[in-house]
Design a protein around this motif. Structure first.
Motif, PDB file in Angstrom:
ATOM      1  N   GLN A  18      -0.331  -3.243  -4.289  1.00 41.54           N
ATOM      2  CA  GLN A  18      -1.719  -3.632  -4.494  1.00 41.54           C
ATOM      3  C   GLN A  18      -2.688  -2.468  -4.338  1.00 41.54           C
ATOM      4  OE1 GLN A  18      -2.756  -6.967  -2.023  1.00 41.54           O
ATOM      5  NE2 GLN A  18      -0.944  -8.107  -2.628  1.00 41.54           N
ATOM      6  N   ARG A  19      -2.309  -1.464  -3.552  1.00 37.98           N
ATOM      7  CA  ARG A  19      -3.197  -0.332  -3.300  1.00 37.98           C
ATOM      8  C   ARG A  19      -2.436   0.974  -3.479  1.00 37.98           C
ATOM      9  NH1 ARG A  19      -7.795  -1.725  -0.341  1.00 37.98           N
ATOM     10  NH2 ARG A  19      -8.002   0.387   0.438  1.00 37.98           N
ATOM     11  N   LYS A  55       0.845  -1.202   0.000  1.00 37.91           N
ATOM     12  CA  LYS A  55       0.000   0.000   0.000  1.00 37.91           C
ATOM     13  C   LYS A  55       0.875   1.245   0.000  1.00 37.91           C
ATOM     14  CE  LYS A  55      -3.625   2.278   2.686  1.00 37.91           C
ATOM     15  NZ  LYS A  55      -4.442   2.211   3.909  1.00 37.91           N
ATOM     16  N   GLN A  95      -3.270   4.997  -3.205  1.00 39.64           N
ATOM     17  CA  GLN A  95      -4.257   5.984  -2.795  1.00 39.64           C
ATOM     18  C   GLN A  95      -3.685   7.383  -3.017  1.00 39.64           C
ATOM     19  OE1 GLN A  95      -5.140   3.436   0.980  1.00 39.64           O
ATOM     20  NE2 GLN A  95      -6.769   4.960   0.775  1.00 39.64           N
ATOM     21  N   SER A 107      -7.344   4.422  -5.560  1.00 37.65           N
ATOM     22  CA  SER A 107      -8.292   5.333  -4.923  1.00 37.65           C
ATOM     23  C   SER A 107      -7.848   6.770  -5.183  1.00 37.65           C
ATOM     24  CB  SER A 107      -8.335   5.065  -3.417  1.00 37.65           C
ATOM     25  OG  SER A 107      -9.121   6.031  -2.768  1.00 37.65           O
ATOM     26  N   SER A 123      -5.760  -5.477  -7.453  1.00 39.52           N
ATOM     27  CA  SER A 123      -5.246  -4.154  -7.131  1.00 39.52           C
ATOM     28  C   SER A 123      -6.371  -3.144  -6.999  1.00 39.52           C
ATOM     29  CB  SER A 123      -4.260  -3.701  -8.202  1.00 39.52           C
ATOM     30  OG  SER A 123      -3.127  -4.520  -8.177  1.00 39.52           O
ATOM     31  N   PHE A 124      -6.031  -1.968  -6.366  1.00 39.76           N
ATOM     32  CA  PHE A 124      -7.013  -0.943  -6.026  1.00 39.76           C
ATOM     33  C   PHE A 124      -6.378   0.431  -6.194  1.00 39.76           C
ATOM     34  CE2 PHE A 124      -8.867   1.724  -2.619  1.00 39.76           C
ATOM     35  CZ  PHE A 124     -10.204   1.679  -2.996  1.00 39.76           C
TER      36      PHE A 124
END
Length: 128
Positions: free
Chosen positions: A64-65, A38, A67, A92, A89-90
């Motif tokens: 994976q993330r 992250k 933001q 934001s 995966s993400f």
């Protein structure tokens, strides 16, 4: 300043106006962070750092993330730098008015640069 520990799982940058974008690539060895899952970035001074990370493709393959928040002048994301953000995966994006406007129609080259990411959240709306 030196390289970050390779077992680091979470890393964030916020309001770092004095941090030079060039130091990110020169000293941090983000690609060597084999456990990083992250990464958060936002606030004053972070715009140029994120652009450097993406342009030089410095984000690790384990990420994976991602933001991104409070970068109101950021208009697009360099797709080459996001190519490692794939399955499970993400992404934001919040409080980034210019970036939100770029992706609101979900079309064009800018959208193609992030459309491979399975889960995209812009403000409170999950897009994919």
């Amino acid at each position: 300043m030196g390289a970050l520990p390779p077992n680091l799982q979470y890393f964030g940058i916020e309001n770092c106006e004095r941090l030079r974008p060039s130091s990110v690539g020169e000293y941090w060895n983000l690609q060597g962070l084999v456990s990083l899952e992250k990464f958060t970035i936002g606030g004053k001074g972070s715009h140029e750092i994120l652009e450097t990370l993406l342009k030089q493709q410095l984000l690790p393959t384990t990420l994976q993330r991602l933001q991104i928040s409070e970068l109101s002048s950021l208009k697009s994301l360099d797709g080459k730098g996001l190519k490692n953000i794939t399955s499970l995966s993400f992404l934001s994006i919040s409080n980034c008015s210019a970036l939100e406007k770029t992706y609101e129609n979900k079309t064009g080259d800018d959208w193609a640069a992030i459309s491979h990411i399975p889960c995209i959240k812009i403000n409170d709306e999950v897009i994919m």
